[in-house]
Design an enzyme around this catalytic site. Sequence first.
Site, PDB file in Angstrom:
ATOM      1  N   THR A 116     -16.189   0.430   3.084  1.00  0.00           N
ATOM      2  CA  THR A 116     -14.789   1.012   2.695  1.00  0.00           C
ATOM      3  C   THR A 116     -15.232   2.770   3.055  1.00  0.00           C
ATOM      4  O   THR A 116     -15.982   3.384   2.339  1.00  0.00           O
ATOM      5  CB  THR A 116     -14.251   0.071   2.455  1.00  0.00           C
ATOM      6  N   TYR A 156     -13.482   6.692 -13.145  1.00  0.00           N
ATOM      7  CA  TYR A 156     -13.404   5.656 -13.420  1.00  0.00           C
ATOM      8  C   TYR A 156     -14.198   4.176 -13.694  1.00  0.00           C
ATOM      9  O   TYR A 156     -13.631   3.156 -13.580  1.00  0.00           O
ATOM     10  CB  TYR A 156     -14.183   5.687 -11.464  1.00  0.00           C
ATOM     11  N   ASP A 213       1.007  -1.235  -0.278  1.00  0.00           N
ATOM     12  CA  ASP A 213       0.057   0.415   0.280  1.00  0.00           C
ATOM     13  C   ASP A 213       1.174   1.446   0.121  1.00  0.00           C
ATOM     14  O   ASP A 213       1.643   1.151   0.678  1.00  0.00           O
ATOM     15  CB  ASP A 213      -1.015  -0.077   1.124  1.00  0.00           C
ATOM     16  N   ASP A 265       4.377   1.823  -5.297  1.00  0.00           N
ATOM     17  CA  ASP A 265       3.698   2.547  -6.021  1.00  0.00           C
ATOM     18  C   ASP A 265       2.967   1.683  -7.381  1.00  0.00           C
ATOM     19  O   ASP A 265       4.085   1.804  -7.271  1.00  0.00           O
ATOM     20  CB  ASP A 265       4.029   4.501  -6.136  1.00  0.00           C
ATOM     21  N   LYS A 282     -12.565   0.869 -15.085  1.00  0.00           N
ATOM     22  CA  LYS A 282     -12.860  -0.080 -14.327  1.00  0.00           C
ATOM     23  C   LYS A 282     -13.282  -1.420 -14.978  1.00  0.00           C
ATOM     24  O   LYS A 282     -13.608  -2.471 -15.364  1.00  0.00           O
ATOM     25  CB  LYS A 282     -13.715   0.157 -13.038  1.00  0.00           C
TER      26      LYS A 282
HETATM   27  N1  LIG Z   1     -16.257  -0.444  -0.920  1.00  0.00           N
HETATM   28  C1  LIG Z   1     -16.689  -0.993  -2.482  1.00  0.00           C
HETATM   29  O1  LIG Z   1     -17.668  -1.152  -2.163  1.00  0.00           O
HETATM   30  C2  LIG Z   1     -16.210  -1.050  -3.735  1.00  0.00           C
HETATM   31  C3  LIG Z   1     -17.183  -0.941  -4.999  1.00  0.00           C
HETATM   32  C4  LIG Z   1     -16.532  -1.198  -6.248  1.00  0.00           C
HETATM   33  C5  LIG Z   1     -15.075  -1.020  -6.508  1.00  0.00           C
HETATM   34  N2  LIG Z   1     -14.139  -1.424  -5.369  1.00  0.00           N
HETATM   35  C6  LIG Z   1     -13.193  -1.257  -5.773  1.00  0.00           C
HETATM   36  O2  LIG Z   1     -12.453  -2.125  -4.542  1.00  0.00           O
HETATM   37  C7  LIG Z   1     -10.533  -2.034  -5.146  1.00  0.00           C
HETATM   38  C8  LIG Z   1     -10.691  -1.244  -2.844  1.00  0.00           C
HETATM   39  O3  LIG Z   1     -11.208   0.474  -2.775  1.00  0.00           O
HETATM   40  P1  LIG Z   1     -11.588  -0.250  -1.187  1.00  0.00           P
HETATM   41  O4  LIG Z   1     -13.407   0.234  -0.644  1.00  0.00           O
HETATM   42  O5  LIG Z   1     -11.428  -1.065  -0.084  1.00  0.00           O
HETATM   43  O6  LIG Z   1     -10.675   1.353  -1.009  1.00  0.00           O
HETATM   44  P2  LIG Z   1      -9.607   1.778  -0.117  1.00  0.00           P
HETATM   45  O7  LIG Z   1      -9.808   3.636  -0.136  1.00  0.00           O
HETATM   46  O8  LIG Z   1     -10.586   1.566   1.164  1.00  0.00           O
HETATM   47  O9  LIG Z   1      -8.654   1.132  -0.494  1.00  0.00           O
HETATM   48  C9  LIG Z   1      -8.024   1.296  -1.860  1.00  0.00           C
HETATM   49  C10 LIG Z   1      -6.648   1.730  -1.337  1.00  0.00           C
HETATM   50  O10 LIG Z   1      -5.217   1.510  -2.123  1.00  0.00           O
HETATM   51  C11 LIG Z   1      -4.063   2.282  -1.451  1.00  0.00           C
HETATM   52  N3  LIG Z   1      -3.348   2.414  -2.696  1.00  0.00           N
HETATM   53  C12 LIG Z   1      -4.560   3.889  -3.880  1.00  0.00           C
HETATM   54  N4  LIG Z   1      -3.251   3.960  -4.984  1.00  0.00           N
HETATM   55  C13 LIG Z   1      -2.312   3.361  -5.197  1.00  0.00           C
HETATM   56  C14 LIG Z   1      -1.191   3.259  -5.544  1.00  0.00           C
HETATM   57  N5  LIG Z   1      -0.568   3.669  -6.851  1.00  0.00           N
HETATM   58  N6  LIG Z   1      -0.199   2.014  -5.217  1.00  0.00           N
HETATM   59  C15 LIG Z   1      -0.339   1.616  -3.966  1.00  0.00           C
HETATM   60  N7  LIG Z   1      -1.491   1.309  -3.233  1.00  0.00           N
HETATM   61  C16 LIG Z   1      -2.078   2.718  -3.804  1.00  0.00           C
HETATM   62  C17 LIG Z   1      -4.257   3.068  -0.820  1.00  0.00           C
HETATM   63  O11 LIG Z   1      -3.670   3.781   0.148  1.00  0.00           O
HETATM   64  C18 LIG Z   1      -5.806   2.529   0.038  1.00  0.00           C
HETATM   65  O12 LIG Z   1      -4.904   1.978   0.740  1.00  0.00           O
HETATM   66  C19 LIG Z   1     -10.585  -0.797  -5.307  1.00  0.00           C
HETATM   67  O13 LIG Z   1     -10.371  -0.768  -6.913  1.00  0.00           O
HETATM   68  C20 LIG Z   1     -11.771   0.014  -5.760  1.00  0.00           C
HETATM   69  O14 LIG Z   1     -12.464   0.092  -7.255  1.00  0.00           O
HETATM   70  C21 LIG Z   1     -14.851  -1.627  -4.579  1.00  0.00           C
END
Ligand SMILES: NC(=O)c1ccc[n+]([C@@H]2O[C@H](COP(=O)([O-])OP(=O)(O)OC[C@H]3O[C@@H](n4cnc5c(N)ncnc54)[C@H](O)[C@@H]3O)[C@@H](O)[C@H]2O)c1
Length: 302
Positions: A207, A173, A42, A77, A177
């Site tokens: 989240t 986004y 992360d 990153d 996606k």
């Molecule tokens: N939460 C939902 O309902 C939901 C719905 C659809 C899709 N998603 C997808 O699921 C995945 C996780 O989402 P989440 O809700 O846990 O989000 P979140 O924001 O809680 O976690 C995402 C993490 O990615 C890290 N991150 C961001 N840029 C980065 C980089 N360049 N390098 C390394 N780490 C990086 C952030 O620091 C963060 O900890 C994402 O791909 C999101 O698009 C989530």
Amino acid sequence: VNHPPTGSLAGRVALVTGAGGGIGAATARLLAAEGAAVVVNDLGVALDGSPGDRGAADVVADEIRSAGGEAHADRTDVTDYDAVERLFADTVERFGKLDVVAHVAGILRDRMLFNMTPEEWAAVQQVHLTGLFNLGRQAAAYWRDLGAPDGRYRLITFTSRSGLRGAPAQPNYAAAKMGVVGFTYSCARALARYGVATICICPTADTRMTATMGDRAERPPGSDAGSPDNVARVVAYAAGPDSDWLNGQVIGANGFEVALYNRPAILESVTSDGPWTLADLGRAMDERLRPRAVPPEGLERL
Ligand SMILES: NC(=O)c1ccc[n+]([C@@H]2O[C@H](COP(=O)([O-])OP(=O)(O)OC[C@H]3O[C@@H](n4cnc5c(N)ncnc54)[C@H](O)[C@@H]3O)[C@@H](O)[C@H]2O)c1
């Protein structure tokens, strides 16, 4: 949490990006609890990708280790190609191999299209899509070179209902996606012969990413259906030895529901003997295709 050496993922090595919070953290914890050695990646950024809690990966890796699991924290990153290459080399050196790559990291820069800046567009493509290329590129070359496919390698990608349904204020986004879905379909066909199943998860969980969204899923009061742990269970299945059949599939994980999506296919078609005249084409469109068209969500008619 117990860490039986005989867990369903014992002996496997997994790299989980975005594992410092949300779904990634829940996934890293469960994979470790099931016996996998986990690289907790992360960058530690805010929801929009701006600088945030840099130590997020370390916190989760520490938690896993104090629960008896095997974890290594990493702050790469995912948008940095060379850094991802180094991360792969480091992981293979540290744990001897790499079986599962799950690209969970993501950011949001929501804006209506007419207000969106090029930076807001590009930043979102970079993390979700270019990050996936960077990771997939390394994984594919690594797995191909092993030359001994046992059908157990896993590239796990993350799409979103925002893409599948077309969220109005998320053109960046939604595009990224759906790009992930196309990438998944391509890898599924290209990498199967090297023992890789590429599996796309479409998650819904409470989240920070959904905290500000109006359409956060309705849950019964007190229910733990919104917990990212529910998504993590589906990822753990996908990461395991029995999920080969999921190669090239999109799997929804929303609360206690697990769903199999279809893939876009022709609903109806019309063919003419030669080049269409515009008049005939218009008539055929109206009579044959239009009745079958499904309107975008929220628009009752086309
Ligand atoms: N939460 C939902 O309902 C939901 C719905 C659809 C899709 N998603 C997808 O699921 C995945 C996780 O989402 P989440 O809700 O846990 O989000 P979140 O924001 O809680 O976690 C995402 C993490 O990615 C890290 N991150 C961001 N840029 C980065 C980089 N360049 N390098 C390394 N780490 C990086 C952030 O620091 C963060 O900890 C994402 O791909 C999101 O698009 C989530």
